[in-house]
Scaffold this active site. Structure first.
Site, PDB file in Angstrom:
ATOM      1  N   HIS A 121      30.091 -62.212 -13.625  1.00 46.16           N
ATOM      2  CA  HIS A 121      31.244 -62.551 -14.519  1.00 46.16           C
ATOM      3  C   HIS A 121      30.978 -61.825 -15.917  1.00 46.16           C
ATOM      4  O   HIS A 121      31.479 -62.075 -17.033  1.00 46.16           O
ATOM      5  CB  HIS A 121      31.292 -64.085 -14.890  1.00 46.16           C
ATOM      6  CG  HIS A 121      31.966 -64.651 -13.386  1.00 46.16           C
ATOM      7  ND1 HIS A 121      31.804 -65.636 -13.026  1.00 46.16           N
ATOM      8  CD2 HIS A 121      32.459 -64.160 -12.348  1.00 46.16           C
ATOM      9  CE1 HIS A 121      32.546 -66.227 -12.062  1.00 46.16           C
ATOM     10  NE2 HIS A 121      32.815 -64.909 -11.565  1.00 46.16           N
ATOM     11  N   SER A 191      29.758 -74.998  -8.402  1.00 46.44           N
ATOM     12  CA  SER A 191      30.688 -75.663  -7.686  1.00 46.44           C
ATOM     13  C   SER A 191      31.264 -75.007  -6.143  1.00 46.44           C
ATOM     14  O   SER A 191      31.777 -75.599  -5.601  1.00 46.44           O
ATOM     15  CB  SER A 191      31.518 -76.302  -8.442  1.00 46.44           C
ATOM     16  OG  SER A 191      32.448 -75.123  -9.134  1.00 46.44           O
ATOM     17  N   ALA A 233      18.226 -78.314 -10.650  1.00 47.68           N
ATOM     18  CA  ALA A 233      17.486 -77.323 -10.346  1.00 47.68           C
ATOM     19  C   ALA A 233      16.351 -77.078 -11.147  1.00 47.68           C
ATOM     20  O   ALA A 233      15.409 -76.566 -10.479  1.00 47.68           O
ATOM     21  CB  ALA A 233      18.424 -75.971 -11.057  1.00 47.68           C
TER      22      ALA A 233
HETATM   23  P1  OAD Z   1      30.755 -75.180 -12.623  1.00 52.94           P
HETATM   24  O1  OAD Z   1      30.889 -76.019 -13.617  1.00 52.94           O
HETATM   25  O2  OAD Z   1      32.126 -75.394 -11.651  1.00 52.94           O
HETATM   26  O3  OAD Z   1      29.903 -76.199 -11.334  1.00 52.94           O
HETATM   27  C1  OAD Z   1      28.567 -76.303 -11.774  1.00 52.94           C
HETATM   28  C2  OAD Z   1      27.798 -77.048 -10.626  1.00 52.94           C
HETATM   29  O4  OAD Z   1      26.460 -76.986 -11.098  1.00 52.94           O
HETATM   30  C3  OAD Z   1      28.362 -78.229  -9.904  1.00 52.94           C
HETATM   31  O5  OAD Z   1      28.467 -78.151  -8.453  1.00 52.94           O
HETATM   32  C4  OAD Z   1      27.314 -79.344 -10.471  1.00 52.94           C
HETATM   33  O6  OAD Z   1      26.991 -80.299  -9.354  1.00 52.94           O
HETATM   34  C5  OAD Z   1      26.221 -78.385 -10.182  1.00 52.94           C
HETATM   35  N1  OAD Z   1      25.015 -78.989 -11.487  1.00 52.94           N
HETATM   36  C6  OAD Z   1      25.044 -79.519 -12.718  1.00 52.94           C
HETATM   37  N2  OAD Z   1      24.005 -79.694 -13.180  1.00 52.94           N
HETATM   38  C7  OAD Z   1      22.949 -79.458 -12.279  1.00 52.94           C
HETATM   39  C8  OAD Z   1      21.620 -79.305 -12.207  1.00 52.94           C
HETATM   40  N3  OAD Z   1      20.755 -79.772 -13.460  1.00 52.94           N
HETATM   41  N4  OAD Z   1      21.113 -78.858 -11.262  1.00 52.94           N
HETATM   42  C9  OAD Z   1      21.687 -78.504 -10.295  1.00 52.94           C
HETATM   43  N5  OAD Z   1      22.779 -78.315 -10.052  1.00 52.94           N
HETATM   44  C10 OAD Z   1      23.690 -78.919 -11.299  1.00 52.94           C
HETATM   45  O7  OAD Z   1      30.242 -73.964 -12.672  1.00 52.94           O
HETATM   46  P2  OAD Z   1      30.193 -72.821 -11.932  1.00 52.94           P
HETATM   47  O8  OAD Z   1      30.232 -72.968 -10.434  1.00 52.94           O
HETATM   48  O9  OAD Z   1      29.058 -71.754 -12.305  1.00 52.94           O
HETATM   49  O10 OAD Z   1      33.340 -68.317 -14.785  1.00 52.94           O
HETATM   50  O11 OAD Z   1      31.579 -72.001 -12.308  1.00 52.94           O
HETATM   51  C11 OAD Z   1      32.033 -70.633 -11.813  1.00 52.94           C
HETATM   52  C12 OAD Z   1      32.989 -70.103 -12.666  1.00 52.94           C
HETATM   53  O12 OAD Z   1      33.762 -70.841 -13.247  1.00 52.94           O
HETATM   54  C13 OAD Z   1      31.925 -69.857 -13.942  1.00 52.94           C
HETATM   55  O13 OAD Z   1      31.320 -68.639 -13.951  1.00 52.94           O
HETATM   56  C14 OAD Z   1      33.087 -69.616 -15.074  1.00 52.94           C
HETATM   57  C15 OAD Z   1      34.066 -70.684 -14.480  1.00 52.94           C
HETATM   58  O14 OAD Z   1      35.428 -70.337 -14.934  1.00 52.94           O
HETATM   59  C16 OAD Z   1      33.752 -67.486 -16.051  1.00 52.94           C
HETATM   60  O15 OAD Z   1      33.575 -67.793 -17.083  1.00 52.94           O
HETATM   61  C17 OAD Z   1      34.440 -66.149 -15.749  1.00 52.94           C
END
Ligand code: OAD
Length: 242
Positions: A121, A191, A233
């Site tokens: 990204h 997520s 994590a």
């Molecule tokens: P999300 O905010 O959608 O998801 C974060 C995930 O991390 C969730 O499943 C939480 O349960 C998990 N989580 C939170 N704290 C944690 C911890 N301490 N240890 C382990 N897991 C934990 O973020 P992304 O999946 O990264 O795009 O989102 C994908 C994309 O959507 C991002 O890259 C961004 C966003 O729009 C852009 O900015 C282009």
């Protein structure tokens, strides 16, 4: 709940593996104090992505978009990698065939020492000229509002893949081969709802990899993966190295 037996299974798979791929999302940086996107205090709970993270938003109001990225740069400049980022960098040193695919733009994997990685990204610490396309590192905090290209004076934008934009073609090729080739894929703190990354676990599984997820919670991918480990994590990932 981190079950010892689950960790044991993943450690066994890692011990047998020749090629390992890791996919990370905002959850791995949450333990460094970086807000996620969809969590309780997630960015997309408080801001509208379509106003800030789309090419249309930048065309309409580049000043607003840069102000938002400046706020995030300030927030991120003070953050340090945590033990999970460090453990991922150590996994890279342990395997000849290793690739890290991160959706994070915060630069914390690089700061922890990861070098074999695709920041699919983009990076908040890079800018791209909207006129000539040249890409530069830029760690100014704050960055000038409406910064301009040193080559052609065109307007610079964040080197980030916004909603509605495609991944960089070289990253797609690299990721496809890392997902095809790996014996083990570890998916950490995402997520699993934003494509194409949301399809990576099933791509690796179809190609024969053992797929494990490490997440604080269950996700839409939890039923698809071979093993789902619930925990932070920063607590779980370092245990894989022991
Ligand atoms: P999300 O905010 O959608 O998801 C974060 C995930 O991390 C969730 O499943 C939480 O349960 C998990 N989580 C939170 N704290 C944690 C911890 N301490 N240890 C382990 N897991 C934990 O973020 P992304 O999946 O990264 O795009 O989102 C994908 C994309 O959507 C991002 O890259 C961004 C966003 O729009 C852009 O900015 C282009």
């Amino acid at each position: 709940m981190i079950r010892g037996s689950d960790l044991g299974i993943l450690k066994e798979k890692l011990a047998e593996a020749r090629a390992v791929t890791v996919l990370t999302g905002a959850g791995i940086s949450a333990d460094s104090g970086v807000p996620t996107f969809r969590g309780v205090d997630g960015l997309w709970r408080n801001y509208r992505a379509e106003d800030l993270a789309t090419p249309e938003a930048f065309e309409r109001d580049p000043r607003l978009v840069w102000e938002w990225y400046n706020w995030r740069r300030e927030l991120l400049a003070a953050k340090q990698p945590n033990s999970a980022h460090e453990a991922v960098a150590e996994l890279e040193r342990r395997y000849e065939q290793f690739w890290l695919i991160t959706q994070n733009v915060d630069g914390l994997h690089r700061a922890a020492g990861s070098r074999k990685l695709s920041e699919i990204h983009g990076s908040i610490w890079m800018v791209r000229c909207t006129a000539c396309g040249s890409i530069e590192d830029n760690r100014d905090v704050p960055i000038a509002i409406l910064p301009t290209c040193r080559d052609c004076n065109g307007l610079l934008r964040p080197h980030i893949v916004w909603f509605g934009e495609s991944l960089f073609p070289e990253d797609l090729t690299q990721c496809a081969s890392a997902l095809q080739a790996c014996d083990v894929l570890i998916v950490i703190g995402t997520s699993g709802v934003v494509y194409p990354a949301a399809g990576f676990a099933s791509m690796a599984k179809e190609a024969g990899a053992f797929v494990a997820e490490i997440n604080l919670d269950t996700t839409p991918q939890s039923d698809l993966v071979d093993l789902s480990i619930q925990g932070r994590a920063k607590d779980v990932v370092p245990l894989l190295l022991l």
